[in-house]
Design a protein around this motif. Structure first.
Motif, mmCIF file in Angstrom:
data_model
loop_
_atom_site.group_PDB
_atom_site.id
_atom_site.type_symbol
_atom_site.label_atom_id
_atom_site.label_comp_id
_atom_site.label_asym_id
_atom_site.label_seq_id
_atom_site.Cartn_x
_atom_site.Cartn_y
_atom_site.Cartn_z
ATOM 1 N N TRP A 147 0.824 -1.213 0.000
ATOM 2 C CA TRP A 147 0.000 0.000 0.000
ATOM 3 C C TRP A 147 0.858 1.262 0.000
ATOM 4 N N GLY A 148 2.155 1.109 -0.377
ATOM 5 C CA GLY A 148 3.019 2.275 -0.460
ATOM 6 C C GLY A 148 3.788 2.386 -1.759
ATOM 7 N N HIS A 149 3.667 1.386 -2.638
ATOM 8 C CA HIS A 149 4.248 1.483 -3.973
ATOM 9 C C HIS A 149 3.516 0.491 -4.868
ATOM 10 N N THR A 150 3.937 0.354 -6.108
ATOM 11 C CA THR A 150 3.181 -0.473 -7.060
ATOM 12 C C THR A 150 3.998 -1.655 -7.571
ATOM 13 N N ASP A 151 4.899 -2.174 -6.747
ATOM 14 C CA ASP A 151 5.698 -3.336 -7.113
ATOM 15 C C ASP A 151 5.117 -4.594 -6.478
ATOM 16 N N LEU A 152 4.726 -5.535 -7.298
ATOM 17 C CA LEU A 152 4.262 -6.835 -6.839
ATOM 18 C C LEU A 152 5.487 -7.702 -6.572
ATOM 19 N N MET A 153 5.499 -8.435 -5.452
ATOM 20 C CA MET A 153 6.684 -9.196 -5.066
ATOM 21 C C MET A 153 6.326 -10.657 -4.780
ATOM 22 N N LEU A 154 7.273 -11.524 -5.052
ATOM 23 C CA LEU A 154 7.117 -12.938 -4.734
ATOM 24 C C LEU A 154 8.095 -13.294 -3.627
ATOM 25 N N ASN A 155 7.563 -13.861 -2.561
ATOM 26 C CA ASN A 155 8.406 -14.340 -1.461
ATOM 27 C C ASN A 155 8.599 -15.846 -1.613
ATOM 28 N N ILE A 156 9.836 -16.259 -1.839
ATOM 29 C CA ILE A 156 10.158 -17.670 -2.041
ATOM 30 C C ILE A 156 10.697 -18.244 -0.728
ATOM 31 N N PRO A 157 10.198 -19.398 -0.286
ATOM 32 C CA PRO A 157 10.686 -19.957 0.978
ATOM 33 C C PRO A 157 12.170 -20.311 0.904
ATOM 34 N N ALA A 158 12.879 -19.958 1.958
ATOM 35 C CA ALA A 158 14.325 -20.201 2.019
ATOM 36 C C ALA A 158 14.677 -21.298 3.005
ATOM 37 N N LEU A 159 13.774 -21.582 3.966
ATOM 38 C CA LEU A 159 14.086 -22.507 5.045
ATOM 39 C C LEU A 159 12.999 -23.558 5.180
ATOM 40 N N THR A 160 13.360 -24.684 5.758
ATOM 41 C CA THR A 160 12.386 -25.700 6.160
ATOM 42 C C THR A 160 11.784 -25.275 7.486
ATOM 43 N N PRO A 161 10.460 -25.292 7.626
ATOM 44 C CA PRO A 161 9.859 -24.880 8.900
ATOM 45 C C PRO A 161 10.352 -25.749 10.046
ATOM 46 N N PRO A 162 10.623 -25.154 11.200
ATOM 47 C CA PRO A 162 11.097 -25.943 12.338
ATOM 48 C C PRO A 162 9.949 -26.675 13.023
ATOM 49 N N GLY A 163 10.228 -27.844 13.530
ATOM 50 C CA GLY A 163 9.248 -28.584 14.311
ATOM 51 C C GLY A 163 7.953 -28.785 13.560
ATOM 52 N N ASP A 164 6.844 -28.387 14.209
ATOM 53 C CA ASP A 164 5.517 -28.543 13.621
ATOM 54 C C ASP A 164 4.967 -27.236 13.065
ATOM 55 N N ALA A 165 5.822 -26.240 12.869
ATOM 56 C CA ALA A 165 5.344 -24.957 12.354
ATOM 57 C C ALA A 165 4.612 -25.167 11.031
ATOM 58 N N ILE A 166 3.452 -24.555 10.909
ATOM 59 C CA ILE A 166 2.585 -24.779 9.759
ATOM 60 C C ILE A 166 2.149 -23.431 9.191
#
Length: 678
Positions: free
Chosen positions: A441-460
């Motif tokens: 809501w402050g600029h007009t760039d659409l971004m893709l966040n790519i996972p870098a890590l395996t979630p720890p434990g049971d994080a979902i």
């Protein structure tokens, strides 16, 4: 060998920084830095995000196992259980509650704990629509301001923030970009370097106000009066652009008929600014070509919040500022993304087979404690939110959360104040551990966040959580089998012109792509998005007619001190407020004017009791002219206990759940007394 993964900040912030994560050969993130390839981020992350690895991803108190409550609600006593066991219990309880009371007895509660489209606005929306659960109106922030601006312009779209550099005068009204919008401030400074002027209107002398060329300090909540007084001067001084108005606006005669009542000498005692200063401001604004007004959200949190934004939106219409590149009004860019992307395909509201009950999130406390609701709320699932801190009338919210007959589930990274009341707590993935598509809501760039890590434990992740619950409740709709990659494809499945050239491939390769807006961008070059293509000054006339009735009584309140809350440098809403990094010296502080402090025998750094009929908190007094007499201010988002273990709030123990004129939260309509603590 280390690898670099592209991503983007998840926070509720106009900057939306692009980042790069360095992951070593053992799968550990060892560095997080701002992307140098993204022009706005330019290699720099803010003070909130710079500690993300330590403050969230690898924090020793981060939740990695599902928990079941063993103590009283609010005590924070839990025992670890398996994730499958937790999900089975949630599904069983939802099934039982639906059978006994109907699905409306189940309430989802979330907001912008992440602004990712996948993790906040896709699978969860589908799940609760299919279930038929109560729908929560997301009005607590932004809706009131948006309604006010849209009443005139038909949209919240406006001047792109980076185009502030083209303005001859930048009027920052009720915003603090040095603290909250680091990408905007350089553009404003560029305007000054080219000979422009920076003016700030704010009841608090913020960092931005201190850095401006001119700071005006009105009484809180009087902005509509000030804007109408400026409109009076603009019209009576002949500063309107008549040719532009004739083509692009309607309702000028209706508005003009009211403006004599808002002469600066009549309005000055209300707003607390001398009449000659109001006149000087109006002339400076009207004669600058182009002139830009920068608005944000905080000013909306008054009972007449929408009216204020409607009145302010009239000013660039009267002067024809919209005709110039960099002239007009810059609010937020959210509507660009919501229009361009396939939001209906992500959320799938049609899965609801009948109208859903609605409750306003501002009044969550009432919803949880009203015995006459049909049906009463029997289950609450919260993700991406901490309402025990962030929602008004916190005492009532906590009373509702403490109900033993309320089945509450919280999905979060940390054991927040809200999570301490849960029956089941589920560990959430962080931004480094899931795929997401990020708007801003402050600029007009659409971004893709790519996972870098395996979630720890049971994080979902949120998406996996609601896929799992849908399977357990035997939802056979094919949409619940969509992967996160499928959801990205769905979001981009739109023929809107602003998505021309935007592709998944380029998003994965570069991390971001700009929406295909015209360059230069003049948002209303082809008319306003209203039925007749013209701006509606009749809406401003309606505000003026209403406020005229208040002119005789709109004087400083007889009640004690008006409490304002401000943004912090190192916390985002309530995120990170638990960390020592977020602490300000020995705070938390209450800014109080020297006159008000002297009347109460309060010295600098004294422990003070801030109280009203809603509740009380203790803060440290900071005697300061940052606030005007009759006003006190503190940071919002404080947890009941901060990172150093001190009692710190929450400030919403002092607010009530009064609604604004557009159904939002009137946080700043809070009056308190301050005295020395025993």
């Amino acid at each position: 060998m280390s690898t670099t993964v592209r991503g983007a900040c998840p926070h509720d912030c106009p900057d939306r920084c692009s980042w790069e994560v360095t992951v070593n050969s053992t799968g550990e993130a060892v560095a997080l830095r701002g992307s140098t390839a993204h022009p706005l981020t330019a290699g720099r992350l803010c003070g909130k995000l710079s500690g993300y690895l330590d403050d969230r991803v690898y924090h020793p108190d981060r939740l990695t196992r599902a928990l079941r409550r063993t103590g009283r609600k609010g005590e924070g006593r839990f025992t670890e259980i398996g994730l499958d066991e937790a999900l089975d219990e949630i599904a069983d309880r939802f099934r039982d509650i639906t059978d006994a009371y109907g699905p409306a007895a189940i309430v989802p509660f979330s907001y912008e704990g992440t602004q990712g489209l996948l993790q906040s606005k896709s699978m969860s929306e589908r799940f609760f629509a299919r279930l038929g659960a109560t729908e929560v109106l997301h009005t607590i922030c932004g809706a009131t301001a948006g309604a006010g601006v849209s009443a005139v312009n038909g949209t919240t779209n406006g001047v792109l923030p980076e185009d502030a550099r083209h303005a001859e005068l930048v009027l920052v009204w009720g915003a603090n970009p040095i603290v909250t919008n680091q990408h905007l401030w350089p553009a404003i400074l560029a305007a000054r370097a080219a000979g422009g002027r920076i003016v700030v209107i704010d009841p608090v002398r913020t960092r931005t106000a201190a850095a401006a060329d001119w700071h005006l300090q009105p009484r809180p909540g009087t902005d509509a009066f000030l804007a109408l007084a400026m409109a009076h001067v603009i019209v009576r001084s002949g500063h309107t652009d008549q040719a532009w108005l004739t083509t692009h606006a309607t309702g000028l005669d209706e508005l003009t008929a009211h403006l004599d009542r808002f002469a600066p000498d009549r309005v000055a005692p209300i707003v607390g600014i001398p009449a000659d200063e109001i006149v000087r401001l109006a002339h400076a604004y009207a004669t600058a070509k182009p002139a830009l007004i920068r608005l944000m959200i905080g000013m909306e949190h008054h009972p007449g919040g929408a009216a204020a934004y409607t009145a302010i939106a009239a000013l660039p219409i009267l002067t024809g500022a919209w005709a110039h590149h960099g002239g007009g009004l810059s609010f937020h860019t959210a509507a660009h993304f919501m229009a361009a992307l396939n939001m209906a395909g992500l959320k799938m509201p049609h899965l609801a087979t009948s109208p859903r009950r609605l409750i306003n999130m501002v009044q969550l406390g009432q919803a949880l404690t009203d015995p006459d609701q049909d049906p009463p709320v029997h289950a609450l699932l919260l993700h991406g939110s901490n309402p025990a801190v962030t929602v008004p009338a916190a005492g009532l919210v906590r009373t509702g959360l403490a109900r033993e007959d309320l089945f509450a589930v919280v999905h979060d990274h940390m054991l927040t104040d809200t999570a301490r009341f849960a029956d089941i707590v589920l560990p959430a993935t962080t931004q480094l551990e899931h795929l997401d598509l990020m708007w801003s809501w402050g600029h007009t760039d659409l971004m893709l966040n790519i996972p870098a890590l395996t979630p720890p434990g049971d994080a979902i992740s949120v998406t996996d959580l609601f896929r799992s619950l849908a399977a357990r409740l035997a939802f056979t709709d094919r949409c619940f089998a969509d992967t996160d990659a499928d959801l990205v494809t769905t979001a981009l499945d739109s023929d809107h012109a602003w998505l021309a050239g935007v592709s998944e491939h380029d998003l994965r390769t570069n991390g971001w792509q700009r929406l295909a807006l015209p360059v230069p961008y003049l948002p209303f070059a082809d008319g306003f998005p209203t039925p007749d293509g013209r701006a509606r000054l009749a809406s401003v006339a309606t505000v003026a007619a209403t406020l005229h009735d208040d002119l005789a009584t709109a004087r400083p309140p007889a009640r004690p001190l008006q409490l304002l809350t401000t943004k912090g440098l190192r916390s985002m809403n309530s995120t990170y407020a638990d960390t020592p990094r977020a602490a300000r010296g020995d705070g938390p502080w209450l800014d109080i004017h020297p006159d008000d402090a002297a009347q109460r025998g309060i010295g600098d750094s004294a422990v003070v009791r801030v109280h009203n009929d809603q509740g009380e908190i203790e803060l440290l007094a900071r005697i300061s002219r940052r606030v005007r007499p009759g006003v006190v201010a503190t940071e919002f988002g404080q947890w009941a206990t901060d990172g150093a273990g001190k009692s710190a709030g929450p400030v919403n123990a002092l607010t009530d759940d009064t609604l604004t004129d557009a159904g939002g939260a009137a946080f700043h309509h809070t009056f308190v007394e301050v005295d020395l603590s025993d």
